[in-house]
Design an enzyme around this catalytic site. Structure first.
Site, short mmCIF file in Angstrom:
data_model
loop_
_atom_site.label_atom_id
_atom_site.label_comp_id
_atom_site.label_asym_id
_atom_site.label_seq_id
_atom_site.Cartn_x
_atom_site.Cartn_y
_atom_site.Cartn_z
N HIS A 228 6.63 6.21 -9.29
CA HIS A 228 5.40 6.85 -9.75
C HIS A 228 5.66 8.35 -9.82
O HIS A 228 6.40 8.88 -9.01
CB HIS A 228 4.26 6.56 -8.76
CG HIS A 228 2.91 6.95 -9.25
ND1 HIS A 228 2.46 8.25 -9.21
CD2 HIS A 228 1.91 6.21 -9.79
CE1 HIS A 228 1.23 8.29 -9.71
NE2 HIS A 228 0.87 7.08 -10.08
N ASP B 112 0.37 -0.80 -10.08
CA ASP B 112 0.45 -1.77 -11.18
C ASP B 112 1.30 -2.99 -10.83
O ASP B 112 1.28 -3.98 -11.55
CB ASP B 112 1.05 -1.11 -12.43
CG ASP B 112 0.27 0.11 -12.83
OD1 ASP B 112 -0.97 -0.01 -12.91
OD2 ASP B 112 0.86 1.18 -13.06
C1 MLT Z 1 -3.33 6.32 -12.21
O1 MLT Z 1 -3.93 5.72 -11.33
O2 MLT Z 1 -3.91 7.02 -13.04
C2 MLT Z 1 -1.87 6.11 -12.35
O3 MLT Z 1 -1.27 5.80 -11.13
C3 MLT Z 1 -1.16 7.18 -13.13
C4 MLT Z 1 -1.10 8.56 -12.50
O4 MLT Z 1 -1.72 8.85 -11.50
O5 MLT Z 1 -0.37 9.40 -13.08
#
Ligand code: MLT
Length: 418
Positions: A299, A357
């Protein structure tokens, strides 16, 4: 150096933003921070009180409250209130708020025609986005920036986006729309509007309602991700809350953002269908074999376990063990991949841990949601965050229009030769 020879200590943010009583042009000239200042002001786009993330430690809090406590103990409606208004509501406040939302879930009847004009198989995300833009026309007398208009827009969006989302889905299936019911909760209404039929209604399963509630809570905000920073940026031009939120939906519709859990599901299915051993799959990932990727790992901000993933994993076990739709084989492949990767120096040294995810698609599938609804569920969950972030930006008297900085890398000056 303040520019006249005096040295003062200022927090970096204040120094570069100039909200400190000193002459900013003299400060800039004296410190030579001109480039840094422009970059900071334009790309570290905002200060926010809403969501705290510590990517190194894997910590996520809304308004100071840890995500794991909120997911376990609060309804999505309570969390909406928290994210938008800054405090957890009292029992009385939340009851009144939920009642108001449920009573406002009805759309203007003319909106039905809007849905009908889209082709049958339209993906629900662009239809949802168009529906949200249309809400701004049906509420055209309350699209200003004043506190009352913003409050009206907030409540309308919270009440009607789930209905729009459900109808966008119904439209894609060519099925009739249902009306909201006052005796159901907010989350129950959304589930019934999306999956109920006029003849049979919807048979509620407590574990699905609770699981969806928790998933919506986990998605309620995630600071300046792609869709949220889009909402803030569009809102920074003082575009109204409806169209700004629609822009967030558009940003979320991309496969790298809202569609990531679908890619995880596809990867797991490919591993199963091709009979690949999870260990061998990870070896192929390490060897960077073409087309082989470990989806749902890593992430941009987390260099540790995404705290949402740990919570979701628990729900995956619970829901898949009960559901006839859940693919237990895919869940065990996912767990095996995680287990092997977390013991492998390659993934650990690169700080590649499961993100939100990795398990969410498996759960949605087990709950009976088709793949094209995954991003729609994300949008319904993220709605309070988008609204809170738009409101935070526009409530700041010093707010300016956003304008990311560009570094020009094109041609030097050249002349048109006649
Ligand atoms: C989110 O929850 O929006 C995703 O994990 C993507 C992010 O935080 O960049």
């Amino acid at each position: 150096n303040t520019g006249d020879g005096t040295e003062v200590e200022l927090p970096f943010v204040e120094a570069v933003n100039g909200d400190n009583g000193y002459d900013i042009s003299k400060l800039r000239a004296a410190t030579g921070n001109v480039t840094l200042d422009e970059a900071f002001g334009n790309t570290a786009s905002c200060r926010s009180e809403i969501t705290f993330i510590d990517g190194e430690e894997g910590i996520l809090r809304y308004r100071g409250y840890p995500i794991e406590q909120l997911a376990e103990q609060c309804s999505f409606v309570e969390v909406m209130w928290l994210v938008i208004y800054g405090e957890l509501p009292t029992k009385e406040q939340v009851e009144k708020f939920e009642d108001e939302l449920v009573h406002n879930m009805f759309l203007d009847e003319r909106m039905r025609d809007l849905f009908r004009c889209f082709p049958r198989q339209s993906h629900p995300m662009p239809v949802l986005s168009a529906g949200i833009c249309a809400l701004s026309t049906f509420n055209r007398n309350h699209v200003g920036l004043g506190a009352e208009d913003v409050e009206i827009a907030t409540r309308k969006l919270l009440a009607q986006v789930p209905t729009l989302a459900a109808y966008a889905y119904k439209n894609s299936k060519g099925q009739p729309f249902l009306y909201p019911k006052y005796d159901l909760s907010y989350v129950e209404n959304f589930i019934r509007l999306a999956f109920g039929t006029p003849a049979e209604g919807y048979q509620f399963d407590e574990s699905i309602t609770q699981g969806l509630n928790a998933l919506l809570v986990l998605h309620a905000d995630h600071e300046q991700n792609c869709s949220t920073s889009t909402v803030r940026m569009v809102g920074s031009s003082q575009a109204n809350l409806y169209v700004s939120v629609a822009s967030g939906v558009n940003a979320l519709s991309g496969p790298l953002h809202g569609g990531a859990n679908q890619s995880v599901l596809e990867m797991l299915a490919a591993i199963r269908d091709q009979g690949i051993d999870p260990k061998d799959y990870l070896e192929q990932v390490k060897a960077k074999k073409a087309g082989i990727k470990l989806m749902g790992f890593g992430h941009r901000v987390y260099k540790n376990f995404d705290p949402r993933a740990a919570i979701i994993k628990k729900y995956a076990d619970e829901i898949l063990s009960k559901s006839p739709n859940g693919d237990k084989e895919l869940l065990s492949i996912a767990k095996r991949l995680e287990e092997i990767a977390l013991e492998d120096e390659y993934f650990v040294s690169r700080k590649l841990y499961p993100n939100v995810d990795f398990y969410s698609g498996l759960i949605y599938e087990a709950m009976g949601f088709p793949v094209e609804m995954f991003t729609v569920l994300f949008a319904v969950g993220r709605l309070p965050g988008w609204i809170a972030q738009w409101r935070e930006h526009n409530a700041d008297p010093k707010a300016r229009i956003s304008r990311p900085r560009q570094i020009y890398v094109g041609h030097d000056k050249r002349d048109v030769v006649p």
